[in-house]
Design a protein around this motif. Structure first.
Motif, mmCIF file in Angstrom:
data_model
loop_
_atom_site.group_PDB
_atom_site.id
_atom_site.type_symbol
_atom_site.label_atom_id
_atom_site.label_comp_id
_atom_site.label_asym_id
_atom_site.label_seq_id
_atom_site.Cartn_x
_atom_site.Cartn_y
_atom_site.Cartn_z
ATOM 1 N N ASP A 44 0.847 -1.194 0.000
ATOM 2 C CA ASP A 44 0.000 0.000 0.000
ATOM 3 C C ASP A 44 0.881 1.242 0.000
ATOM 4 O OD1 ASP A 44 -2.727 -0.384 -0.287
ATOM 5 O OD2 ASP A 44 -3.069 -0.813 1.818
ATOM 6 N N LEU A 46 1.178 5.491 0.791
ATOM 7 C CA LEU A 46 0.656 6.709 1.420
ATOM 8 C C LEU A 46 1.247 7.909 0.689
ATOM 9 C CD1 LEU A 46 0.870 6.206 5.323
ATOM 10 C CD2 LEU A 46 -0.978 5.563 3.747
ATOM 11 N N HIS A 51 -3.194 10.871 1.894
ATOM 12 C CA HIS A 51 -3.402 9.949 3.017
ATOM 13 C C HIS A 51 -3.022 10.543 4.361
ATOM 14 C CE1 HIS A 51 -2.942 7.251 -0.492
ATOM 15 N NE2 HIS A 51 -3.847 6.535 0.122
ATOM 16 N N TYR A 52 -2.177 11.545 4.314
ATOM 17 C CA TYR A 52 -1.786 12.234 5.560
ATOM 18 C C TYR A 52 -1.491 13.676 5.204
ATOM 19 C CZ TYR A 52 3.093 11.918 3.996
ATOM 20 O OH TYR A 52 4.261 12.046 3.277
ATOM 21 N N SER A 209 -10.653 -0.029 4.997
ATOM 22 C CA SER A 209 -9.761 1.092 4.699
ATOM 23 C C SER A 209 -10.514 2.233 4.025
ATOM 24 C CB SER A 209 -8.604 0.644 3.801
ATOM 25 O OG SER A 209 -9.092 -0.005 2.634
ATOM 26 N N ASP A 210 -11.415 1.908 3.123
ATOM 27 C CA ASP A 210 -12.088 2.941 2.327
ATOM 28 C C ASP A 210 -13.421 3.372 2.932
ATOM 29 O OD1 ASP A 210 -10.032 2.922 0.501
ATOM 30 O OD2 ASP A 210 -10.961 1.397 -0.762
ATOM 31 N N ASP A 258 -10.404 4.781 6.636
ATOM 32 C CA ASP A 258 -9.219 4.877 7.497
ATOM 33 C C ASP A 258 -9.411 4.168 8.840
ATOM 34 O OD1 ASP A 258 -7.132 6.105 6.086
ATOM 35 O OD2 ASP A 258 -7.909 8.116 6.487
ATOM 36 N N HIS A 316 -10.304 6.241 -5.143
ATOM 37 C CA HIS A 316 -9.442 7.101 -5.968
ATOM 38 C C HIS A 316 -10.034 7.173 -7.373
ATOM 39 C CE1 HIS A 316 -6.279 7.310 -2.944
ATOM 40 N NE2 HIS A 316 -6.476 6.025 -2.738
#
Ligand SMILES: Nc1ncnc2c1ncn2[C@@H]1O[C@H](COP(=O)(O)OP(=O)(O)OP(=O)(O)O)[C@@H](O)[C@H]1O
Ligand SMILES: Cc1ncc(C[n+]2csc(CCOP(=O)(O)O)c2C)c(N)n1
Ligand SMILES: [Mg+2]
Ligand SMILES: [Mg+2]
Ligand SMILES: [Mg+2]
Length: 317
Positions: A44, A46, A51-52, A209-210, A258, A316
């Protein structure tokens, strides 16, 4: 702070103190896998700003990079062994950022008991993109899958849902501060022990996650069944509950993503076994719905009305 060579020698080599990594002195790692186990491999990425946030503490970014990948291993019921890391850095990731990132990564690796096997570092891009490959293993044939849910199964989820989405709003300055929620966004806890304990019990499993709804939809599509979620049964933390109003609030929690919790199905006859797996792994689990004929996901409110939204979660483009 020197260049790539010094970054690797002074910061990354100390993290790679395992024989497989060969002191990062060769072109690749050489790992002897546990005899007879199936290997489980995931990757994965980031991206800064996606993502951050650029201002997130670098040690927390490192934690999240490792944790989101270990969460995919957890979803498969795997035990992690080692990681490979690809760092594409911009000018913003200066020496101090790199030092703090690697320090945080080292703490995270120790916490989860994984080894650094190698990777790659490049600079010169506009925004950082951090990739990580995690390698683990399971007993032969025991890897969990998204595709095994059957009509009549129970639907379960670990922990609480929606905390990280609220944490993101806090990090963005859009909501009043709360350290628990912020931490849930920055430092997710992969449910490795639960995933391992669910081998032979869960009929399907994945990590969230999504967003709860979009990921439930994926189990539904993979299994050829419809997952019906009772929104009122979706577990919220006390902090999230205080910020959640009505159906719209619950849908916001269930589509934020998340979470890095495990979403899984099991036959109703296995409720005692699910409870035992939860206890053994010290992980709370909650039954949030049932599996029906059909395909995909349905979210049902207290009045029994299907209020499944058009947007189920993060995707995405
Ligand atoms: N660029 C890619 N190349 C090859 N396989 C990919 C690529 N992107 C996704 N996949 C594969 O597609 C499947 C679904 O990927 P996806 O990223 O949605 O799952 P995930 O990693 O569990 O979720 P998330 O990325 O939201 O944490 C996985 O098996 C993944 O390995
Ligand atoms: C700054 C910032 N804005 C938005 C989000 C929300 N977000 C981004 S990607 C994603 C799904 C998981 O990622 P992927 O599918 O790429 O693995 C989620 C929920 C965030 N984390 N940080
Ligand atoms: Mg992915
Ligand atoms: Mg996943
Ligand atoms: Mg995703």
């Amino acid at each position: 702070m020197g260049g790539e060579r010094e970054f690797i020698a002074s910061l990354l080599v100390p993290l790679a103190n395992t024989p497989a990594a060969r002191g990062l002195a060769d072109d690749a790692a050489v790992w002897t896998p546990p005899l007879g186990r199936d290997l489980v491999v995931t990757h994965d990425v980031l991206a800064c700003g996606v993502h951050y946030l650029p201002g997130d503490p670098p040690g927390d970014v490192a934690w999240k990079l490792l944790a989101v990948n270990l969460s995919d291993l957890a979803a498969m019921g795997a035990t992690p062994a080692g990681v490979l890391m690809g760092l594409a850095l911009s000018a913003a990731e200066d020496g101090a950022w790199r030092e703090a990132f690697v320090a945080g990564l080292g703490r995270a690796m120790t916490h989860f008991g994984v080894a650094m096997w190698g990777g790659d570092t490049v600079t010169g891009i506009d925004r950082a993109v951090l990739g990580l490959t995690a390698v683990g293993f399971v007993e032969p044939g025991q890897a969990l899958a998204r595709s095994g849910a059957s009509v009549g199964d129970d639907l379960w989820v670990s922990g609480t849902i929606g905390d990280a989405g609220l944490g993101l709003a806090i990090a963005l300055g859009e909501a009043p501060g709360d350290s628990y929620l912020l931490n849930r966004f920055r430092r997710p806890l992969p449910r490795l022990a639960l995933g391992q304990a669910l081998a032979g019990i869960a009929t399907a499993c994945m990590d969230v996650s999504d967003g709860l709804l979009i990921d439930a939809d994926r189990i539904g599509r993979a299994s050829g069944v419809r997952l019906s979620i009772v929104l009122a049964d979706v577990p919220l933390s006390g902090q999230a509950l205080a910020r959640t109003d009505g159906d719209a609030g619950m849908l916001a929690r269930a589509t934020a993503g998340d979470d890095y919790e495990l979403l899984f199905t099991a036959h109703p006859d296995r409720r005692v076994d699910v409870a035992a797996a939860a206890t053994a792994s010290r992980t709370p689990v909650t039954r949030i719905g049932q599996i029906f004929e059909g395909v995909g996901v349905a979210a049902v409110n207290n009045a029994g009305v299907d209020i499944t939204p058009a947007r189920l979660g993060w995707e995405h483009s």
